[in-house]
Enzyme design. Structure first.
Site, PDB file in Angstrom:
ATOM      1  N   LYS A  38       0.785  -1.227   0.037  1.00  0.00           N
ATOM      2  CA  LYS A  38      -0.206  -0.065  -0.125  1.00  0.00           C
ATOM      3  C   LYS A  38       0.864   1.323   0.084  1.00  0.00           C
ATOM      4  CE  LYS A  38      -2.576   1.728   3.700  1.00  0.00           C
ATOM      5  NZ  LYS A  38      -2.331   3.086   3.885  1.00  0.00           N
ATOM      6  N   ASP A  65      -3.165   4.399  -2.161  1.00  0.00           N
ATOM      7  CA  ASP A  65      -4.263   5.051  -0.943  1.00  0.00           C
ATOM      8  C   ASP A  65      -4.087   6.391  -0.908  1.00  0.00           C
ATOM      9  OD1 ASP A  65      -6.062   5.141   1.371  1.00  0.00           O
ATOM     10  OD2 ASP A  65      -4.299   4.570   2.775  1.00  0.00           O
ATOM     11  N   LYS A  67      -7.333   8.557  -1.353  1.00  0.00           N
ATOM     12  CA  LYS A  67      -8.554   8.964  -0.898  1.00  0.00           C
ATOM     13  C   LYS A  67      -8.873  10.110  -1.509  1.00  0.00           C
ATOM     14  CE  LYS A  67      -7.589   7.067   3.885  1.00  0.00           C
ATOM     15  NZ  LYS A  67      -6.051   6.741   3.799  1.00  0.00           N
ATOM     16  N   ASP A  70     -12.808  15.146  -4.824  1.00  0.00           N
ATOM     17  CA  ASP A  70     -13.024  16.424  -5.305  1.00  0.00           C
ATOM     18  C   ASP A  70     -14.238  16.431  -6.256  1.00  0.00           C
ATOM     19  OD1 ASP A  70     -12.289  18.865  -6.699  1.00  0.00           O
ATOM     20  OD2 ASP A  70     -10.253  18.403  -6.327  1.00  0.00           O
ATOM     21  N   THR A 122     -11.486   6.205  10.357  1.00  0.00           N
ATOM     22  CA  THR A 122     -11.909   5.653  12.169  1.00  0.00           C
ATOM     23  C   THR A 122     -11.316   6.723  12.909  1.00  0.00           C
ATOM     24  OG1 THR A 122      -9.910   4.435  11.525  1.00  0.00           O
ATOM     25  CG2 THR A 122     -11.872   3.144  11.431  1.00  0.00           C
ATOM     26  N   ARG A 213       2.844  -1.457  10.636  1.00  0.00           N
ATOM     27  CA  ARG A 213       3.886  -1.577  11.476  1.00  0.00           C
ATOM     28  C   ARG A 213       4.564  -2.747  12.058  1.00  0.00           C
ATOM     29  NH1 ARG A 213       1.788   3.637  14.640  1.00  0.00           N
ATOM     30  NH2 ARG A 213      -0.054   2.706  13.683  1.00  0.00           N
TER      31      ARG A 213
HETATM   32  O1  C5P Z   1       0.869   0.281  11.162  1.00  0.00           O
HETATM   33  P1  C5P Z   1      -0.614   0.211  11.083  1.00  0.00           P
HETATM   34  O2  C5P Z   1      -0.828  -1.494  10.795  1.00  0.00           O
HETATM   35  O3  C5P Z   1      -1.410   0.594  12.261  1.00  0.00           O
HETATM   36  O4  C5P Z   1      -1.177   1.068   9.604  1.00  0.00           O
HETATM   37  C1  C5P Z   1      -2.414   0.746   9.306  1.00  0.00           C
HETATM   38  C2  C5P Z   1      -2.504   1.525   8.017  1.00  0.00           C
HETATM   39  O5  C5P Z   1      -3.769   1.608   7.597  1.00  0.00           O
HETATM   40  C3  C5P Z   1      -1.781   2.825   7.833  1.00  0.00           C
HETATM   41  O6  C5P Z   1      -1.376   3.229   6.483  1.00  0.00           O
HETATM   42  C4  C5P Z   1      -2.986   3.870   8.126  1.00  0.00           C
HETATM   43  O7  C5P Z   1      -2.821   5.076   7.711  1.00  0.00           O
HETATM   44  C5  C5P Z   1      -4.001   3.123   7.559  1.00  0.00           C
HETATM   45  N1  C5P Z   1      -5.546   3.085   8.184  1.00  0.00           N
HETATM   46  C6  C5P Z   1      -5.757   3.016   9.433  1.00  0.00           C
HETATM   47  N2  C5P Z   1      -7.275   3.190   9.747  1.00  0.00           N
HETATM   48  C7  C5P Z   1      -7.940   3.638   8.778  1.00  0.00           C
HETATM   49  C8  C5P Z   1      -7.888   3.553   7.545  1.00  0.00           C
HETATM   50  C9  C5P Z   1      -6.432   3.446   7.080  1.00  0.00           C
HETATM   51  O8  C5P Z   1      -4.832   2.601  10.286  1.00  0.00           O
HETATM   52  N3  C5P Z   1      -9.081   3.838   9.624  1.00  0.00           N
END
Ligand code: C5P
Length: 230
Positions: A38, A65, A67, A70, A122, A213
């Site tokens: 992603k 991603d 998003k 517009d 979220t 992460r």
């Molecule tokens: O590191 P982690 O597993 O928390 O990363 C989650 C990924 O999903 C990040 O790129 C974050 O921006 C994205 N994301 C999220 N919650 C959302 C939408 C996207 O954690 N509601």
């Protein structure tokens, strides 16, 4: 094809890193595992579409991603540029409305790409929905936007795994549910609050799991990817 390759095909590793070099090195370590990558706003701002072509050469499927949100003409024209690249999946905010989504999905599908909608971020907790004039519950708003996305022929939505069950019921078995907030038992939560393990997220109806992460900060990212299912 091994079982682990097949399971990894449901994992989208979020390359939330701040240099092109770090992104490429992670991609090289994960190449051949079957997972997707992603590319979010930060990495896109740093490196644009050129990096995506490098990832494609390594064999990855790519979720871009950005998003987009517009007016319909602007998003449609941007989609034409993006779909000419190697990306496989792109997203727009459902809040941009039916026409914007429908015109975007037409461009994406003509190019053989998938289009995903973002319903309610979220990060929008507490009083933030009422503050923008939405007085229904988060679930109601998520389902409303997902149904509008489905009507506009989008392939699915991003949602928290917590909402996957109701979305699966409301939108049927084919609709793609892309869920972040995934943490295996062995991993720290970082700043995620409501998390599910990979297995539980699939049980709840997720189609693809977005994991950042736990993999990208691991000493050995490839090993961490394989350990997601432990
Ligand atoms: O590191 P982690 O597993 O928390 O990363 C989650 C990924 O999903 C990040 O790129 C974050 O921006 C994205 N994301 C999220 N919650 C959302 C939408 C996207 O954690 N509601």
């Amino acid at each position: 094809m091994t079982d682990s390759f097949n399971r990894n095909e449901k994992v989208i590793v979020a390359l939330d890193v701040d240099t092109k070099e770090k992104a490429l090195s992670l991609a090289q370590e994960l190449a051949g595992s079957g997972c997707w990558l992603k590319v979010g706003l930060e990495l896109y701002a740093l490196s644009g579409l050129s990096l995506i072509e490098e990832f494609k050469k390594l064999g990855f499927q790519i979720f871009l991603d950005l998003k987009l949100h517009d007016i319909p003409t602007t998003v449609e024209k941007t989609m034409r540029v993006l779909t000419a690249s190697g990306v496989d999946m792109i997203n727009v905010h459902c809040g941009g409305g039916y026409e914007m989504m429908a015109r975007s999905s037409e461009v994406c599908h003509r190019a053989g790409k998938k289009l995903i909608g973002v319903t309610v971020l979220t990060s929008m907790g507490g009083q933030e929905l009422p503050a923008i004039g939405v007085n229904d519950s988060t679930d109601e708003q998520v389902v409303r936007l997902a149904k509008l996305a489905q009507k506009a022929a989008l392939d699915g939505v991003v949602s928290s795994a917590r909402e996957a069950k109701i979305l699966r019921q409301e939108c049927g078995p084919e609709f793609l549910l892309i869920t972040p907030g995934i943490r295996p038992e062995w991993s720290g939560k970082n700043d995620q609050v409501r998390v599910l393990t990979p297995e539980k997220a699939l049980e709840a109806g997720s189609s693809y799991l977005v994991v950042g992460r736990p993999v990208t900060l691991a000493e050995n990212p490839r090993e961490a990817l394989e350990k997601l299912w432990d």
